[in-house]
Design a protein around this motif. Structure first.
Motif, PDB file in Angstrom:
ATOM      1  N   LEU A 134     -24.835  31.565   2.666  1.00  0.00           N
ATOM      2  CA  LEU A 134     -23.554  31.138   2.118  1.00  0.00           C
ATOM      3  C   LEU A 134     -23.714  30.276   0.873  1.00  0.00           C
ATOM      4  O   LEU A 134     -24.516  29.338   0.840  1.00  0.00           O
ATOM      5  N   ASN A 135     -22.906  30.572  -0.137  1.00  0.00           N
ATOM      6  CA  ASN A 135     -22.720  29.721  -1.314  1.00  0.00           C
ATOM      7  C   ASN A 135     -21.252  29.303  -1.360  1.00  0.00           C
ATOM      8  O   ASN A 135     -20.371  30.144  -1.562  1.00  0.00           O
ATOM      9  N   TYR A 136     -21.008  28.020  -1.157  1.00  0.00           N
ATOM     10  CA  TYR A 136     -19.632  27.522  -1.067  1.00  0.00           C
ATOM     11  C   TYR A 136     -19.559  26.103  -1.607  1.00  0.00           C
ATOM     12  O   TYR A 136     -20.451  25.281  -1.361  1.00  0.00           O
ATOM     13  N   ALA A 137     -18.491  25.815  -2.350  1.00  0.00           N
ATOM     14  CA  ALA A 137     -18.216  24.460  -2.831  1.00  0.00           C
ATOM     15  C   ALA A 137     -16.707  24.329  -3.022  1.00  0.00           C
ATOM     16  O   ALA A 137     -15.983  25.332  -3.054  1.00  0.00           O
ATOM     17  N   ARG A 138     -16.240  23.091  -3.152  1.00  0.00           N
ATOM     18  CA  ARG A 138     -14.835  22.873  -3.470  1.00  0.00           C
ATOM     19  C   ARG A 138     -14.726  21.753  -4.496  1.00  0.00           C
ATOM     20  O   ARG A 138     -15.671  21.005  -4.737  1.00  0.00           O
ATOM     21  N   SER A 139     -13.562  21.651  -5.101  1.00  0.00           N
ATOM     22  CA  SER A 139     -13.376  20.667  -6.163  1.00  0.00           C
ATOM     23  C   SER A 139     -13.438  19.253  -5.607  1.00  0.00           C
ATOM     24  O   SER A 139     -13.119  18.996  -4.439  1.00  0.00           O
ATOM     25  N   VAL A 140     -13.853  18.320  -6.452  1.00  0.00           N
ATOM     26  CA  VAL A 140     -14.009  16.934  -6.012  1.00  0.00           C
ATOM     27  C   VAL A 140     -12.662  16.246  -5.823  1.00  0.00           C
ATOM     28  O   VAL A 140     -12.575  15.228  -5.125  1.00  0.00           O
ATOM     29  N   SER A 141     -11.612  16.795  -6.426  1.00  0.00           N
ATOM     30  CA  SER A 141     -10.263  16.232  -6.286  1.00  0.00           C
ATOM     31  C   SER A 141      -9.248  17.335  -6.561  1.00  0.00           C
ATOM     32  O   SER A 141      -9.586  18.365  -7.176  1.00  0.00           O
ATOM     33  N   GLY A 143      -6.826  19.746  -8.273  1.00  0.00           N
ATOM     34  CA  GLY A 143      -6.623  20.127  -9.664  1.00  0.00           C
ATOM     35  C   GLY A 143      -7.856  20.051 -10.534  1.00  0.00           C
ATOM     36  O   GLY A 143      -7.809  20.431 -11.708  1.00  0.00           O
ATOM     37  N   SER A 144      -8.968  19.591 -10.013  1.00  0.00           N
ATOM     38  CA  SER A 144     -10.175  19.405 -10.817  1.00  0.00           C
ATOM     39  C   SER A 144     -10.990  20.697 -10.889  1.00  0.00           C
ATOM     40  O   SER A 144     -10.992  21.502  -9.955  1.00  0.00           O
ATOM     41  N   LEU A 145     -11.709  20.866 -12.013  1.00  0.00           N
ATOM     42  CA  LEU A 145     -12.696  21.932 -12.140  1.00  0.00           C
ATOM     43  C   LEU A 145     -14.108  21.443 -11.847  1.00  0.00           C
ATOM     44  O   LEU A 145     -15.055  22.227 -11.883  1.00  0.00           O
ATOM     45  N   GLN A 146     -14.250  20.154 -11.571  1.00  0.00           N
ATOM     46  CA  GLN A 146     -15.538  19.613 -11.162  1.00  0.00           C
ATOM     47  C   GLN A 146     -15.744  19.915  -9.679  1.00  0.00           C
ATOM     48  O   GLN A 146     -14.905  19.591  -8.840  1.00  0.00           O
ATOM     49  N   MET A 147     -16.888  20.530  -9.361  1.00  0.00           N
ATOM     50  CA  MET A 147     -17.124  20.983  -7.998  1.00  0.00           C
ATOM     51  C   MET A 147     -18.137  20.097  -7.289  1.00  0.00           C
ATOM     52  O   MET A 147     -18.998  19.457  -7.915  1.00  0.00           O
ATOM     53  N   THR A 148     -18.044  20.070  -5.964  1.00  0.00           N
ATOM     54  CA  THR A 148     -19.053  19.401  -5.150  1.00  0.00           C
ATOM     55  C   THR A 148     -20.374  20.166  -5.245  1.00  0.00           C
ATOM     56  O   THR A 148     -20.432  21.268  -5.809  1.00  0.00           O
ATOM     57  N   GLU A 149     -21.419  19.614  -4.683  1.00  0.00           N
ATOM     58  CA  GLU A 149     -22.641  20.387  -4.493  1.00  0.00           C
ATOM     59  C   GLU A 149     -22.380  21.480  -3.455  1.00  0.00           C
ATOM     60  O   GLU A 149     -21.424  21.414  -2.688  1.00  0.00           O
ATOM     61  N   LYS A 150     -23.214  22.477  -3.442  1.00  0.00           N
ATOM     62  CA  LYS A 150     -23.098  23.535  -2.444  1.00  0.00           C
ATOM     63  C   LYS A 150     -23.161  22.940  -1.040  1.00  0.00           C
ATOM     64  O   LYS A 150     -23.971  22.050  -0.767  1.00  0.00           O
ATOM     65  N   MET A 151     -22.290  23.427  -0.142  1.00  0.00           N
ATOM     66  CA  MET A 151     -22.208  22.864   1.203  1.00  0.00           C
ATOM     67  C   MET A 151     -22.010  23.981   2.219  1.00  0.00           C
ATOM     68  O   MET A 151     -21.577  25.088   1.866  1.00  0.00           O
ATOM     69  N   PRO A 152     -22.324  23.720   3.496  1.00  0.00           N
ATOM     70  CA  PRO A 152     -22.016  24.703   4.539  1.00  0.00           C
ATOM     71  C   PRO A 152     -20.535  24.684   4.869  1.00  0.00           C
ATOM     72  O   PRO A 152     -19.799  23.773   4.462  1.00  0.00           O
ATOM     73  N   MET A 153     -20.085  25.681   5.618  1.00  0.00           N
ATOM     74  CA  MET A 153     -18.741  25.660   6.195  1.00  0.00           C
ATOM     75  C   MET A 153     -18.846  25.186   7.644  1.00  0.00           C
ATOM     76  O   MET A 153     -18.576  24.041   7.957  1.00  0.00           O
TER      77      MET A 153
END
Length: 453
Positions: A134-141, A143-153
């Motif tokens: 799995l490759n998954y991340a979400r935005s830090v806030s 509306g942001s385009l800045q993403m977290t580091e890759k994380m599990p679900m």
């Protein structure tokens, strides 16, 4: 940073937009009762992107574009195979672009980028999957385009993933579909995301079971009432020629329980023996994998795909739909050229998998199908049926020139909310069997069109 088009780009794309509007006024027709009126399509340039195969523009991206509270997001692989993100105010000419730290094997056209925004405004991103972790991340806030580091679900069944797809429920929570396992022997997994806890849980580890013998190539659709519709074809081996049958299931409770169109409850997991057949189609029928789905305003499901009827050499697009009582089939028999599907890997095919949208309901349902066909110069084309009870169609072209191996994807959320079609468009070339072309990066574009049908 906002990247406005250059003066030349503004002129070039203005000319192209004008050409688009002219092309929408002239159409070739079949079984037609007259051309439908529509607004003039417009086009905006986002950026240039990787185009040596069809990875940015395969039909099973969910989503390539997504709108939430007036902001539209998109993603693509750049020339260096970096995952690129962008957003704009809906309909605006300029985009804010962000290059992420993520890269992918863009040379494999399976390895799509999927996007969705949850009900709290967080952007969710999944990318680069073809039987890999799995490759998954979400935005830090929000509306942001800045993403977290890759994380599990959930940490469960996350090692052999293909075909990631996000869907947003009316509650704002998300669902995440993917295949666990390989072609011909995979199972459908569904995860559920709670916006309150910001946590994923595994809703089903094996909703559709290939039993180690086959796998389901599905597409899903979440209608306005929150009903989740899933249709699929079965494949018996990695050879695309082994695709067969159209099957169907729906969920009225956010994916927890599943039933047939009759209301009969499924005992899970669903297998080939227990699946409802919307239509029986034998192997070696040039049936493509990954159907396209929609539903009318009464929740009746519609499936669009293509295959070759027995006794014919020509694959045709078809609509398979439920009229509230039984499954119906409509062959859109405008094609004249035969072709054959066989072998493994991503194929170079003269027609695209379609996308289908539906307005109204029942006999008054109106259908819009977006496709590409070499017979029409490989343009983005639209087929319109104004009233299903009188299934005459009009076909018109939305682009003036060839898009190569492009397949349509669109902003599902914007369509549901406003019936405005936003198509993700890029001219690409797909070499047969996972090959790679050698062409320079090509423009990523969004075509905006409000059909009146």
């Amino acid at each position: 940073m906002v990247y406005p088009p250059s003066t030349f780009s503004k002129l070039a794309y203005g000319i192209l937009a004008f050409a688009l509007s002219l092309s929408s006024l002239s159409c070739s027709t079949s079984r037609t009762g007259g051309a439908s009126s529509a607004s003039e399509p417009t086009i905006t340039h986002v950026a240039d992107g990787w185009a040596n195969n069809s990875v940015n523009v395969v039909a099973f991206r969910k989503n390539s574009l997504v709108t939430f509270k007036g902001t539209q997001y998109t993603a693509w692989y750049g020339a260096d195979r970096s995952v690129m993100l962008a957003k704009r105010k809906s309909g605006a000419a300029t985009w804010e672009i962000q290059k992420t730290n993520f890269t992918g094997n863009a040379a494999d056209a399976h390895n799509t980028i999927s996007l969705m925004v949850d009900g709290n405004g967080f952007l969710h991103l999944s990318w680069d999957h073809h039987n890999n972790p799995l490759n998954y991340a979400r935005s830090v806030s929000p509306g942001s385009l800045q993403m977290t580091e890759k994380m599990p679900m959930t940490g469960q069944r996350e090692k052999v993933i293909s075909y990631p797809e996000f869907y947003r429920l009316p509650s704002g929570n998300l669902m995440f579909f993917y295949r666990d396992g390989g072609s011909g022997q995979g199972n459908l997994v569904i995860n559920s995301y709670d916006t309150g806890t910001q946590q994923w849980t595994q809703l089903h580890s094996n909703l559709i079971n290939g039993e180690g013998k086959r796998n389901a190539y599905w597409q899903a659709y979440l209608d306005k009432n929150g009903t989740l519709h899933v249709s699929w074809v079965w494949r018996e081996s990695p050879d695309v020629a082994s695709n067969h049958d159209l099957a169907y299931a729906r969920s009225l409770d956010g994916g927890k329980t599943w039933e047939k169109s009759t209301g009969e409850k499924y005992t899970l997991p669903i297998t080939e023996a227990t699946a409802e057949k919307a239509l029986a189609i034998p192997q070696n029928s040039e049936l493509i994998n990954q159907t396209s789905m929609a539903a009318d305003e009464q929740g009746n499901p519609f499936i669009a795909t293509y295959w070759r009827e027995a006794g014919s050499t020509i694959p045709q697009y078809h609509l398979v739909y439920h009229d509230g009582k039984t499954w119906q089939k409509l062959e859109l028999d405008f094609r004249k050229t035969p072709f054959s599907l066989s072998g493994v890997g991503t194929k170079r095919i003269p027609i695209a998998r379609p996308q289908i949208m539906v307005k109204n309901a029942g006999a008054k349902a109106s259908v819009l199908m977006i496709f590409r066909d070499e017979e029409r110069g490989s343009k983005a084309s639209a087929l319109i049926i104004n009233k299903l009870s009188d299934p005459k169609w009009t076909i018109l072209d939305l682009t003036p020139g060839s898009l190569g191996s492009w397949e349509p994807t669109y902003d599902t959320e914007l369509w549901k909310e406003k019936q405005i079609l936003n198509l993700f468009v890029q001219k690409v070339e797909q070499v047969d069997g996972e090959g790679r072309a050698t062409i320079p990066p090509q423009p990523i574009q969004v075509i905006e069109w409000k059909p009146k049908f």
